[in-house]
Design a protein around this motif. Structure first.
Motif, short mmCIF file in Angstrom:
data_model
loop_
_atom_site.label_atom_id
_atom_site.label_comp_id
_atom_site.label_asym_id
_atom_site.label_seq_id
_atom_site.Cartn_x
_atom_site.Cartn_y
_atom_site.Cartn_z
N SER A 1 -6.57 -59.36 0.76
CA SER A 1 -6.74 -60.30 1.87
C SER A 1 -5.47 -61.09 2.13
CB SER A 1 -7.91 -61.24 1.61
OG SER A 1 -7.63 -62.07 0.50
N THR A 2 -4.69 -61.35 1.07
CA THR A 2 -3.46 -62.11 1.25
C THR A 2 -2.35 -61.27 1.88
OG1 THR A 2 -3.98 -63.48 -0.66
CG2 THR A 2 -1.68 -63.43 0.04
N TYR A 3 -2.14 -60.07 1.35
CA TYR A 3 -1.03 -59.25 1.83
C TYR A 3 -1.35 -58.49 3.11
CZ TYR A 3 1.11 -59.97 -2.75
OH TYR A 3 1.67 -60.51 -3.87
N ILE A 4 -2.58 -58.06 3.27
CA ILE A 4 -2.89 -57.12 4.33
C ILE A 4 -3.87 -57.68 5.34
CG2 ILE A 4 -3.78 -54.82 4.80
CD1 ILE A 4 -2.82 -54.16 1.87
N GLY A 5 -5.07 -58.02 4.93
CA GLY A 5 -6.08 -58.54 5.84
C GLY A 5 -7.04 -57.47 6.31
N ALA A 6 -8.27 -57.86 6.56
CA ALA A 6 -9.32 -56.92 6.96
C ALA A 6 -9.05 -56.24 8.30
CB ALA A 6 -10.67 -57.62 6.97
N THR B 1 -5.60 -60.37 13.43
CA THR B 1 -4.45 -60.00 12.61
C THR B 1 -3.34 -61.04 12.76
OG1 THR B 1 -4.98 -57.67 12.86
CG2 THR B 1 -2.73 -58.20 12.22
N ILE B 2 -3.07 -61.45 13.98
CA ILE B 2 -2.05 -62.47 14.22
C ILE B 2 -2.46 -63.79 13.56
CG2 ILE B 2 -0.97 -63.88 16.02
CD1 ILE B 2 -1.15 -61.34 17.81
N SER B 3 -3.72 -64.14 13.67
CA SER B 3 -4.21 -65.39 13.07
C SER B 3 -4.08 -65.37 11.55
CB SER B 3 -5.67 -65.61 13.48
OG SER B 3 -6.20 -66.71 12.80
N VAL C 1 -11.68 -54.49 24.25
CA VAL C 1 -12.05 -55.84 23.82
C VAL C 1 -12.04 -55.93 22.30
CG1 VAL C 1 -13.98 -57.48 23.75
CG2 VAL C 1 -13.36 -56.39 25.89
N THR C 2 -12.57 -54.92 21.64
CA THR C 2 -12.57 -54.91 20.17
C THR C 2 -11.15 -54.89 19.63
OG1 THR C 2 -14.66 -53.71 20.20
CG2 THR C 2 -13.42 -53.67 18.15
N ALA C 3 -10.29 -54.07 20.22
CA ALA C 3 -8.89 -54.01 19.78
C ALA C 3 -8.21 -55.36 19.98
CB ALA C 3 -8.14 -52.91 20.53
N ALA C 4 -8.46 -56.01 21.11
CA ALA C 4 -7.84 -57.31 21.37
C ALA C 4 -8.32 -58.36 20.37
CB ALA C 4 -8.15 -57.76 22.80
N VAL C 5 -9.61 -58.36 20.07
CA VAL C 5 -10.15 -59.33 19.11
C VAL C 5 -9.56 -59.11 17.73
CG1 VAL C 5 -12.26 -60.00 17.89
CG2 VAL C 5 -12.27 -59.79 20.37
N ALA D 1 -2.05 -48.75 11.09
CA ALA D 1 -2.79 -49.74 11.88
C ALA D 1 -2.28 -49.78 13.31
CB ALA D 1 -2.69 -51.12 11.24
N GLY D 2 -0.98 -49.68 13.48
CA GLY D 2 -0.42 -49.62 14.84
C GLY D 2 -0.91 -48.40 15.59
N TYR D 3 -0.98 -47.28 14.91
CA TYR D 3 -1.49 -46.06 15.53
C TYR D 3 -2.96 -46.22 15.89
CZ TYR D 3 -2.12 -41.14 16.54
OH TYR D 3 -2.39 -39.97 17.19
#
Length: 116
Positions: A5-10, A101-103, A92-96, A71-73
């Motif tokens: 969760s610290t390095y990567i994130g869900a 990810t940014i957050s 919409v799912t991709a945007a959320v 993840a980019g792909y």
């Protein structure tokens, strides 16, 4: 675990899984798919070595670039090539998930600075 969760994130893991599935579904084998597969296997090998020995292998740091590429792909696939019947839902799912990810990245960066 905490390190994931610290390095990567869900959200990144979700997009990486989606990207890996889409790369595997394609019939032609290109250099990107082979490089990501080899890179992932070597990270899993170091994970296994780190589990059975007391040596900390830092495999998470080596896995970050391959997960970012996959993840980019996956995010690009969800945005551009998601199933046509549900294209709006995929976008919409991709945007959320991209906002999440940014957050997460900003939150981890902010905490590293000691502000949060």
């Amino acid at each position: 675990p905490y390190s994931i969760s610290t390095y990567i994130g869900a959200p990144v893991l979700l997009f990486a899984f989606l990207g890996a599935v889409e790369l595997a579904r394609r019939r032609e084998t290109d250099r990107l798919a082979l490089a990501l597969a080899g890179w992932s296997l070597s990270c899993l090998l170091f994970l296994g070595i780190g589990i059975v020995t007391p040596v900390d292998m830092r495999h998470y740091l080596a896995a970050v670039p391959v997960l970012a590429i996959a993840a980019g792909y996956g995010a690009a696939w969800a945005w551009n090539e998601g199933w046509p019947a549900q294209r709006a839902l995929w976008r919409v799912t991709a945007a959320v998930f991209l906002l999440a990810t940014i957050s997460i990245g900003f939150h981890n960066w902010w905490n590293t600075l000691g502000v949060g």
